[in-house]
Scaffold this active site. Structure first.
Site, PDB file in Angstrom:
ATOM      1  CE  LYS A  33      -6.820 -86.019  -6.338  1.00 37.44           C
ATOM      2  NZ  LYS A  33      -5.513 -85.590  -5.842  1.00 37.44           N
ATOM      3  CB  THR A  34      -5.739 -85.761  -0.227  1.00 41.19           C
ATOM      4  OG1 THR A  34      -5.682 -85.101  -1.497  1.00 41.19           O
ATOM      5  CG2 THR A  34      -4.519 -85.370   0.594  1.00 41.19           C
ATOM      6  CG  ASP A  61      -2.555 -87.028  -6.227  1.00 44.40           C
ATOM      7  OD1 ASP A  61      -3.521 -87.603  -6.761  1.00 44.40           O
ATOM      8  OD2 ASP A  61      -2.688 -86.052  -5.461  1.00 44.40           O
ATOM      9  CD  GLU A  62      -4.492 -84.355  -9.469  1.00 45.13           C
ATOM     10  OE1 GLU A  62      -5.136 -84.812 -10.440  1.00 45.13           O
ATOM     11  OE2 GLU A  62      -5.027 -83.674  -8.575  1.00 45.13           O
ATOM     12  CD  GLN A 106     -10.964 -83.962 -11.337  1.00 45.03           C
ATOM     13  OE1 GLN A 106     -10.589 -82.871 -10.928  1.00 45.03           O
ATOM     14  NE2 GLN A 106     -11.230 -84.978 -10.529  1.00 45.03           N
ATOM     15  NE  ARG A 151     -12.611 -78.324  -9.289  1.00 49.21           N
ATOM     16  CZ  ARG A 151     -12.120 -79.434  -8.788  1.00 49.21           C
ATOM     17  NH1 ARG A 151     -11.288 -79.386  -7.774  1.00 49.21           N
ATOM     18  NH2 ARG A 151     -12.474 -80.621  -9.266  1.00 49.21           N
TER      19      ARG A 151
END
Length: 743
Positions: free
Chosen positions: A32-33, A219-220, A250, A602
């Site tokens: 996504k970044t 974002d997020e 998330q 992770r």
């Protein structure tokens, strides 16, 4: 720049959709970044959109810095004309220009948690509220909740006049806000709360920022609360060029106000919105990814999607059932040392993730004994250390002399014969004339009851502060800090001390000067206000050093946004992960499952999930079932592992049996919260009864009484039955462990 060559199909679609509302559902590790970076570069280079018209909001300074650096590599210094920052930093920037419209001065202080707590205790004392009835922490949390939901003190008071406790909290809320304003200060929640208030009160200011930010990216988005949601909605309402990126799977911050409905209902707010799903994972091996998918699919509140990867299967998820928490730590330590030696790994390749910070202690003890270097993310922050807060207190007072909290912190540090009794008299006098402490001590001779010697000490202090105030705009922040350390005598006191901790404090203060120098070399604005803003808004994750060669210990919450080759998820037991409160709450169980999903994703190459048959919790030895989340992973994706050679678990097992035999009440099944005897631990229901325990059968439990079996299934730990008890609700129990008899 050929985006089709650089991005996959879904990423390209997201990066090139610029006009109108856009929801990017970005699964863990889906790039996504990268998408956001190329989206910004595409807007600036290919579409000639001026950078200052773009606002990109992230959740951490670290993420903002990384995004800005990546965009800079693509478009050069053009990135310096756009805003890439956190919600709070963006709001500080707006308030520094506009807060006078709300009756504050532009050099307002930002109170951290320590300052907030000091002020809260003062308000409680003034209102005669006993902290045994209502704690300061409880009030702070309740006020934070109201601000995150955009509820003013007066409204909260009106809504809770008939509720004694909440009415008391409302009184504190009102006084607390009054004291903040008189100190020309905002707390952390105020930064967004006041910006929304500003936009709602001043239409011209809102329209200015709506014109300025024609394109907004967040974002997020799954972690936004009501205040953040309203802020974005207000800014985007003019042009509706709003792009939000997030993953409902998330959303792990509902406990601090995050509202998953913001992302789930995005299409209701923007019916014309386009939705792009990023489901290609570039981080984890296939088995890890499939395990994450299998766990999260059990949640009902989510948008349909499944991560996929072109990576190889990799190793199965490794499960270890320890005899105790000590055994668990020994196992993890041995695995780290063996893998490091066998595969020539670095210590930084390993991360230990746990549900609560308290779980780190056992691992720290074992690591120290075995010479394993480690670092904890989420421990005592650098800027929370006493000596650092003392010097920051001076800086805050110099920047904002009406800040009573900072003045009270430093007026007698180092000691200059101005005791608490004197400060109390000054405070009482200031309250009577409704003025700030600094104004009062400038004319301290007018305060009754102050000894002449003390007046001299106070006058020397004010002369010192005035000299710093006069210099603050003439010298750099690092030079100002050095002057404070020298002229106050703070550093001399530490140098004369023979205490070991004072030597460490000297090193920390040198590091503070270094931090100020780094700030001056990297920050666009080099003012004292900007420095204080930066250190106040810093978070644990912003200081994470990926190159430090040590094992990382952190909560799963702190690990969000990070990745590691090898991950150990420890304490995977019902009662810990998920926690006890989750076992009887649908919404909390779903959030815990999302947290587990974050933990699993992770891991890049190997994932271990460990649990313990017994562990010490709040001084008691307790027994837990293996986490339901482990049970949700199919057997084809996981395997049990054990220690080989000299097995230290034998001693732990003997200790457990000894404790049970000598103190039957020392072992508690946390899920059922009932004491077990040794017999109960070894075998609590006879084998002849087990075959008769089937759905529909009435049974009796020693603690819960009579109930009806509603489900029965085989698990790795034995046969699990679900029983609806007449007086205790639904419980999940393991046959052979639980004291059950057939009726």
């Amino acid at each position: 720049m050929d985006l089709k060559e650089l991005l996959n199909k879904e990423q390209y679609d997201a990066a090139t959709t610029i006009e109108g509302p856009l929801l990017i559902l970005a699964g863990a590790g889906s790039g996504k970044t990268r998408v956001l970076t190329y989206r910004i570069a595409h807007m600036i280079q290919d579409l000639d959109i001026y950078p200052s018209r773009i606002l990109a909001i992230t959740f951490t300074n670290k993420a903002a810095g990384e995004m800005k650096e990546r965009v800079k590599k693509l478009v050069g210094d053009e990135v310096n004309h756009m805003w890439v920052s956190t919600f709070h930093s963006s709001c500080v920037r707006i308030l520094r220009r506009e807060i006078d419209k709300l009756g504050y001065n532009k050099n307002f202080a930002i109170y951290d948690s320590y300052d907030q707590k000091v002020l809260m205790k003062e308000c409680m004392k003034e209102l005669n509220i006993n902290d045994k009835d209502i704690t300061d922490k409880e009030i702070i949390n309740k006020i934070s909740e109201q601000k995150n939901n955009l509820i003013f003190a007066e409204q909260f008071k009106k809504e809770n006049e008939s509720n004694y406790k909440l009415n008391k909290i409302a009184d504190v809320y009102m006084l607390y806000q009054k004291r903040l304003k008189s100190n020309n200060a905002l707390d952390f929640d105020d930064l967004i709360f006041k910006t929304v208030e500003l936009f709602n009160k001043d239409k011209e200011t809102l329209e200015f920022y709506q014109r300025k930010f024609k394109y907004i990216m967040v974002d997020e988005y799954q972690d936004t609360n009501r205040a953040q949601y309203e802020l974005v909605k207000l800014l985007a309402s003019a042009h509706r060029n709003i792009c939000v990126v997030g993953d409902d799977d998330q959303c792990i911050y509902q406990w601090r106000g995050a509202d998953i409905r913001n992302i789930l209902d995005f299409e209701k707010d923007y019916p014309e919105a386009k939705v792009v799903k990023l489901e290609q994972n570039y981080r984890s091996k296939r088995n890890i990814l499939n395990a994450a998918n299998e766990v999260i699919k059990n949640n009902a509140q989510r948008k349909s999607k499944a991560l996929r990867t072109q990576s190889e299967d990799g190793e199965k998820i490794k499960l270890y059932r320890a005899y105790s928490d000590i055994d668990e730590a020994l196992f993890v330590t041995k695995q780290i040392r063996d893998i490091k030696q066998k595969e020539n790994r670095n210590y930084r390749d390993f991360a230990i993730l746990y549900r609560t910070n308290a779980q780190s202690r056992t691992f720290e003890d074992i690591f120290i004994k075995n010479g394993v270097p480690y670092r904890i993310i989420g421990g005592l922050k650098f800027y929370d250390r006493k000596e650092i807060k003392d010097i920051l207190g001076y800086l805050k007072l110099i920047n904002n002399p009406v800040d009573d909290i900072s003045l009270r912190r430093v007026i007698n540090v180092p000691k200059r014969s101005i005791g608490q009794t004197t400060v109390g008299k000054i405070q009482d006098f200031a309250n009577q004339i409704e003025d700030c402490l600094y104004s009062v001590i400038l004319d301290v001779e007018n305060v009754p009851g102050i000894a002449k010697r003390t007046i001299n000490s106070i006058n020397k202090f004010t002369s010192l502060i005035n000299s710093f105030i006069a210099k603050k705009d003439e010298i750099s922040v690092s030079e100002l800090i050095q002057e404070i350390l020298d002229k106050t005598g703070y550093m001399d006191v530490l140098k004369k001390s023979n205490m070991v901790e004072d030597k460490a404090r000297i090193e920390n203060l040198k590091e503070l000067v270094s931090a100020a120098v780094e700030f001056e070399n990297t920050s666009e604005e080099k003012t004292l206000f900007a420095f204080l803003e930066q250190v106040t808004l810093v978070s644990d994750i912003d200081n994470f050093d990926e190159d430090a060669d040590s094992v990382v210990l952190m909560t799963v919450h702190s690990a969000k946004g990070l990745e590691f080759p090898i991950v150990f998820m420890v304490g995977m037991e019902n009662g810990i992960f998920p926690g006890m409160a989750c076992l009887n709450s649908f919404t909390e169980m779903e959030e815990a499952r999302r947290l587990c999903y974050v933990g699993i994703t992770r891991a890049k190459e190997n994932l271990y999930m460990t649990s313990a048959e017994s562990r010490r919790v709040f001084g008691r030895t307790v027994c837990y079932e293996v986490s339901d989340f482990i049970q949700e992973i199919p057997m084809s994706l996981k395997e049990n592992v054990s220690l080989l050679g000299n097995d230290p678990r034998v001693a732990a097992r003997k200790n457990m049996r000894y404790n049970a035999q000598n103190n039957p009440h020392s072992i508690v099944n946390f899920r059922n919260n009932t004491p077990f005897s040794q017999a109960a631990v070894e075998s609590s229901s006879s084998s002849k009864d087990e075959g008769e325990i089937v759905p529909g059968r009435k049974v009796k439990h020693k603690a819960f009484g009579i109930g009806t079996v509603v489900a029965k299934k085989n698990t790795e730990n034995g046969v699990k039955v679900t029983i609806a008890f007449d007086n205790y609700g639904i419980k999940n129990l393991i046959l052979g462990m639980a004291p059950i008899e057939v009726l």
